[in-house]
Design a protein around this motif. Structure first.
Motif, PDB file in Angstrom:
ATOM      1  N   THR A  97       0.865  -1.178   0.000  1.00  0.00           N
ATOM      2  CA  THR A  97       0.000   0.000   0.000  1.00  0.00           C
ATOM      3  C   THR A  97       0.902   1.229   0.000  1.00  0.00           C
ATOM      4  O   THR A  97       2.061   1.148   0.395  1.00  0.00           O
ATOM      5  N   PHE A  98       0.352   2.342  -0.429  1.00  0.00           N
ATOM      6  CA  PHE A  98       1.190   3.514  -0.716  1.00  0.00           C
ATOM      7  C   PHE A  98       0.573   4.768  -0.131  1.00  0.00           C
ATOM      8  O   PHE A  98      -0.628   4.995  -0.284  1.00  0.00           O
ATOM      9  N   ARG A  99       1.380   5.565   0.524  1.00  0.00           N
ATOM     10  CA  ARG A  99       0.849   6.820   1.063  1.00  0.00           C
ATOM     11  C   ARG A  99       1.826   7.961   0.830  1.00  0.00           C
ATOM     12  O   ARG A  99       2.978   7.889   1.255  1.00  0.00           O
ATOM     13  N   ALA A 100       1.310   8.985   0.193  1.00  0.00           N
ATOM     14  CA  ALA A 100       2.141  10.144  -0.105  1.00  0.00           C
ATOM     15  C   ALA A 100       2.048  11.156   1.020  1.00  0.00           C
ATOM     16  O   ALA A 100       1.881  12.342   0.780  1.00  0.00           O
ATOM     17  N   GLU A 101       2.098  10.672   2.272  1.00  0.00           N
ATOM     18  CA  GLU A 101       2.063  11.619   3.386  1.00  0.00           C
ATOM     19  C   GLU A 101       3.496  12.010   3.701  1.00  0.00           C
ATOM     20  O   GLU A 101       4.393  11.174   3.700  1.00  0.00           O
ATOM     21  N   ASN A 102       3.706  13.276   3.968  1.00  0.00           N
ATOM     22  CA  ASN A 102       5.060  13.750   4.176  1.00  0.00           C
ATOM     23  C   ASN A 102       5.475  13.552   5.633  1.00  0.00           C
ATOM     24  O   ASN A 102       5.772  14.496   6.342  1.00  0.00           O
ATOM     25  N   SER A 103       5.457  12.284   6.071  1.00  0.00           N
ATOM     26  CA  SER A 103       5.781  12.000   7.471  1.00  0.00           C
ATOM     27  C   SER A 103       7.156  11.376   7.549  1.00  0.00           C
ATOM     28  O   SER A 103       7.332  10.212   7.238  1.00  0.00           O
ATOM     29  N   ASN A 104       8.121  12.190   7.969  1.00  0.00           N
ATOM     30  CA  ASN A 104       9.479  11.686   8.075  1.00  0.00           C
ATOM     31  C   ASN A 104       9.729  11.168   9.479  1.00  0.00           C
ATOM     32  O   ASN A 104      10.445  11.773  10.249  1.00  0.00           O
ATOM     33  N   THR A 105       9.099  10.068   9.825  1.00  0.00           N
ATOM     34  CA  THR A 105       9.255   9.545  11.184  1.00  0.00           C
ATOM     35  C   THR A 105       9.851   8.139  11.124  1.00  0.00           C
ATOM     36  O   THR A 105      10.036   7.587  10.043  1.00  0.00           O
ATOM     37  N   THR A 106      10.110   7.585  12.292  1.00  0.00           N
ATOM     38  CA  THR A 106      10.646   6.217  12.339  1.00  0.00           C
ATOM     39  C   THR A 106       9.546   5.175  12.195  1.00  0.00           C
ATOM     40  O   THR A 106       9.799   3.981  12.286  1.00  0.00           O
ATOM     41  N   ARG A 107       8.288   5.621  11.995  1.00  0.00           N
ATOM     42  CA  ARG A 107       7.147   4.692  11.896  1.00  0.00           C
ATOM     43  C   ARG A 107       6.436   4.764  10.553  1.00  0.00           C
ATOM     44  O   ARG A 107       5.471   4.049  10.347  1.00  0.00           O
ATOM     45  N   HIS A 108       6.868   5.653   9.669  1.00  0.00           N
ATOM     46  CA  HIS A 108       6.144   5.849   8.407  1.00  0.00           C
ATOM     47  C   HIS A 108       6.986   5.521   7.181  1.00  0.00           C
ATOM     48  O   HIS A 108       8.139   5.921   7.093  1.00  0.00           O
ATOM     49  N   LEU A 109       6.346   4.826   6.256  1.00  0.00           N
ATOM     50  CA  LEU A 109       6.934   4.581   4.947  1.00  0.00           C
ATOM     51  C   LEU A 109       5.953   5.058   3.896  1.00  0.00           C
ATOM     52  O   LEU A 109       4.740   5.084   4.144  1.00  0.00           O
ATOM     53  N   ALA A 110       6.463   5.409   2.721  1.00  0.00           N
ATOM     54  CA  ALA A 110       5.562   5.772   1.626  1.00  0.00           C
ATOM     55  C   ALA A 110       5.031   4.514   0.942  1.00  0.00           C
ATOM     56  O   ALA A 110       3.967   4.525   0.339  1.00  0.00           O
ATOM     57  N   GLU A 111       5.796   3.420   1.049  1.00  0.00           N
ATOM     58  CA  GLU A 111       5.353   2.122   0.529  1.00  0.00           C
ATOM     59  C   GLU A 111       5.504   1.107   1.653  1.00  0.00           C
ATOM     60  O   GLU A 111       6.597   0.939   2.173  1.00  0.00           O
ATOM     61  N   ILE A 115       5.662   1.635  19.558  1.00  0.00           N
ATOM     62  CA  ILE A 115       5.200   1.780  18.186  1.00  0.00           C
ATOM     63  C   ILE A 115       4.063   2.805  18.102  1.00  0.00           C
ATOM     64  O   ILE A 115       4.020   3.628  17.206  1.00  0.00           O
ATOM     65  N   GLY A 116       3.137   2.716  19.044  1.00  0.00           N
ATOM     66  CA  GLY A 116       1.884   3.462  18.898  1.00  0.00           C
ATOM     67  C   GLY A 116       0.933   2.597  18.095  1.00  0.00           C
ATOM     68  O   GLY A 116       0.865   1.377  18.312  1.00  0.00           O
ATOM     69  N   GLU A 117       0.243   3.190  17.131  1.00  0.00           N
ATOM     70  CA  GLU A 117      -0.775   2.437  16.371  1.00  0.00           C
ATOM     71  C   GLU A 117      -0.155   1.352  15.483  1.00  0.00           C
ATOM     72  O   GLU A 117       0.672   1.640  14.634  1.00  0.00           O
ATOM     73  N   ILE A 118      -0.615   0.131  15.694  1.00  0.00           N
ATOM     74  CA  ILE A 118      -0.130  -0.965  14.841  1.00  0.00           C
ATOM     75  C   ILE A 118      -1.271  -1.494  13.972  1.00  0.00           C
ATOM     76  O   ILE A 118      -1.050  -2.007  12.873  1.00  0.00           O
ATOM     77  N   VAL A 119      -2.513  -1.345  14.480  1.00  0.00           N
ATOM     78  CA  VAL A 119      -3.708  -1.781  13.748  1.00  0.00           C
ATOM     79  C   VAL A 119      -4.730  -0.656  13.752  1.00  0.00           C
ATOM     80  O   VAL A 119      -4.915   0.022  14.763  1.00  0.00           O
ATOM     81  N   GLY A 120      -5.394  -0.478  12.593  1.00  0.00           N
ATOM     82  CA  GLY A 120      -6.540   0.422  12.533  1.00  0.00           C
ATOM     83  C   GLY A 120      -7.686  -0.335  11.881  1.00  0.00           C
ATOM     84  O   GLY A 120      -7.499  -0.978  10.860  1.00  0.00           O
ATOM     85  N   GLY A 121      -8.847  -0.284  12.487  1.00  0.00           N
ATOM     86  CA  GLY A 121      -9.965  -1.035  11.907  1.00  0.00           C
ATOM     87  C   GLY A 121     -11.302  -0.498  12.377  1.00  0.00           C
ATOM     88  O   GLY A 121     -11.363   0.516  13.075  1.00  0.00           O
ATOM     89  N   ALA A 122     -12.366  -1.200  11.984  1.00  0.00           N
ATOM     90  CA  ALA A 122     -13.696  -0.716  12.342  1.00  0.00           C
ATOM     91  C   ALA A 122     -14.765  -1.742  12.006  1.00  0.00           C
ATOM     92  O   ALA A 122     -14.557  -2.620  11.161  1.00  0.00           O
ATOM     93  N   GLN A 123     -15.918  -1.564  12.648  1.00  0.00           N
ATOM     94  CA  GLN A 123     -17.145  -2.149  12.110  1.00  0.00           C
ATOM     95  C   GLN A 123     -17.600  -1.181  11.037  1.00  0.00           C
ATOM     96  O   GLN A 123     -17.556   0.046  11.222  1.00  0.00           O
ATOM     97  N   ARG A 124     -18.020  -1.710   9.900  1.00  0.00           N
ATOM     98  CA  ARG A 124     -18.342  -0.845   8.761  1.00  0.00           C
ATOM     99  C   ARG A 124     -19.800  -0.389   8.809  1.00  0.00           C
ATOM    100  O   ARG A 124     -20.673  -1.115   9.306  1.00  0.00           O
ATOM    101  N   GLU A 125     -20.035   0.770   8.239  1.00  0.00           N
ATOM    102  CA  GLU A 125     -21.417   1.269   8.151  1.00  0.00           C
ATOM    103  C   GLU A 125     -22.163   0.447   7.115  1.00  0.00           C
ATOM    104  O   GLU A 125     -21.853   0.529   5.928  1.00  0.00           O
TER     105      GLU A 125
END
Ligand code: 4AD
Ligand code: MG
Length: 477
Positions: A225-239, A398-408
């Protein structure tokens, strides 16, 4: 003669057999002892050369990094440190390595230096261990879901929709950037592009996973998965790679149970199947932390930390409870947080997540029922009309490792949400169809695979747990 791996030989009790191994020289000591590694295990095999009867010009080529083929007899080791070794009868240089140029010398290199040599860093103990653990975790993920009745499917990588609605996507286009076709109103004429519409690299396979869950019941996709967020942290990758299960007829409680059970299983799998590598990584971390101030050191050695996760329940806490805890916390009152928490509705930053996990609860935490307006459009609205059935799993370090939800699952509610967020309903016609034809309660989550690997290996920077990291201003290799 069969070619053996070093892992096979080190576990073999067939002493005196003739063997052949191929690998790369780690060190060559006293013109006699070759420490050979072939990647099959973190451990080297010692190969003892009869230097008096070996051509000197050949011995000169046994340098760190050279590829060699060694034939000899497997014998009980004469020295300390290993059970068996090879008494060499024939030594062949397959590929020389100039010692003056080879960057991976047998000494400690900084992780920064190794990142610049990512194509060779895999030849170090640390990166060999990380990538073997990563491979085992990947297998464990497939094993867990397959054994629990999930079907694996591949969500597309090129997509026309923004699953997270965050607009942080990489465009996929074949239009000539120097000559972009325009509509009369000046906007880009994507009808002339490859797909005849605007397309991007996916940020998540969730929307497609939902359509599959609504037919196959339990599915998972595991892909890039790919994210073009400009987060230069030790937890973020663009890919990065994400594991996304999606289950029909399952509510948020089931989703939390699944997330917890799944993570415990894969960590347990790594503990059982990657013992040598994890023990090495634990020692590496202990050494590394010696130079750090006490408060930055992890409270437990790596293996203890992993067992702590597999053996204890994750704490389940609502967003509202978490905000109360954070608001009244010491760092908040003393203005130690970069973003202070003043009121309900605030988005949680990594510093808050880590406070809850590391300082307050001292265990993994599942936060649920977040304010609707800080979460994505597809999450199920609660009866209170202001929170949604979201869940994030938060991990120490780490902080957030999983993000999820019950869907609408209610078409009318979902449509209203889409409208309120100004998302083009037409783009999501196929997604909305699942709510028109046999809609049902369903839930799922996404686990950031590299964040999991970061946790299990005890590494500190996500750039060190993916072969070739893609981050802002960096796509080397
Ligand atoms: O919380 P996120 O954004 O959730 C989704 O994308 C959902 N559609 C998943 C789903 O419900 N199927 O991302 C999920 C996880 C995060 O918890 C985090 O672990 C990881 O993906 N993640 C990243 N990992 C590395 N680099 C990044 N830039 C990441 N962004 C998210
Ligand atoms: Mg998230």
């Amino acid at each position: 003669m069969k070619n053996s791996t070093i892992s096979e030989l080190l576990h073999s009790d067939k002493i005196l057999q003739e063997v052949n191994v191929k690998g790369w020289v780690r060190t060559f000591r006293a013109n006699r002892f070759i420490a050979l590694n072939d990647g099959s295990t973190i451990n080297n095999i010692q190969c003892v050369v009869d230097f008096e009867n070996t051509d000197e010009s050949l011995l000169k080529k046994v340098t760190t990094g050279a590829a060699v083929s060694i034939t000899g007899t497997l014998i009980e080791s004469q020295g300390k440190g290993q059970k068996v070794e090879i008494s060499v009868t024939s030594l062949e240089i397959l590929g020389e390595s100039n010692p003056d140029e080879y960057p991976i010398q047998p000494k400690k290199h900084s992780l920064e230096f190794l990142r610049e040599n990512a194509h060779l860093r895999i030849r170090t103990n640390t990166f060999g261990a990380i990538m073997r653990v990563k491979s085992a975790l990947s297998f464990a993920i497939h094993k867990y879901f397959t054994e629990n009745g999930f079907y694996n499917f591949h969500a597309p990588i090129i997509t026309g929709s923004d699953a997270e609605g965050a607009g942080e996507m990489f465009r996929v286009s074949v239009l000539d950037p120097n000559n972009i076709p325009k509509n009369d109103d000046g906007s880009v004429d994507y009808s002339q592009d490859f797909f005849g519409k605007e397309t991007n690299l996916t940020v998540s396979g969730q929307l497609e996973a939902e359509t599959y869950a609504m037919a196959l019941g339990k599915v998972f996709t595991f892909g890039p998965t790919f994210r073009a967020e400009n987060s230069n942290t030790t937890r973020h990758l663009a890919e990065f790679w994400m594991v996304e299960p999606e289950v029909a007829f399952m509510n948020l409680d089931g989703n939390m149970d699944l997330g917890e059970d799944f993570i415990k299983y894969v960590i347990q799998y790594a503990l059982e199947n990657c013992k040598d590598d994890i023990e090495f990584l634990e020692q590496r971390l202990l050494q590394d932390e010696k130079s750090k101030p006490a408060i930055e050191r992890s409270p437990m050695p790596l293996i203890e930390k992993l067992k702590f996760v597999t053996e204890n329940n994750f704490k389940r806490v609502s967003y509202t409870e978490a905000i109360d805890i954070l608001r009244n916390s010491k760092p908040n009152k003393k203005k130690k947080f970069q973003f202070s928490i003043n009121e309900w509705g605030a988005d949680l930053q990594s510093e808050h997540e880590r406070f809850l996990v590391e300082k307050h609860f001292k265990c993994p935490v599942i936060l649920f029922d977040y304010p609707a307006n800080i979460k994505a459009f597809y999450m199920r609205l609660n009866e209170d009309g202001k929170t949604v059935r979201a869940m994030d799993i938060l991990f120490p370090g780490i902080g957030e490792i999983v993000g999820g939800a019950q869907r609408e699952e209610r078409l009318d509610v979902l449509k209203e949400k889409i409208k309120a967020l100004d998302i083009d309903e037409k783009e999501l016609w196929w997604y909305l169809d699942t709510r028109k034809f046999g809609t049902a309660v369903h839930s799922g989550f996404g686990l950031g695979f590299e964040r999991l690997v970061l946790f299990v290996t005890g590494m500190g920077n996500i750039r060190d747990v993916i072969p070739y990291p893609r981050t802002p201003q960096n796509a080397e290799f």
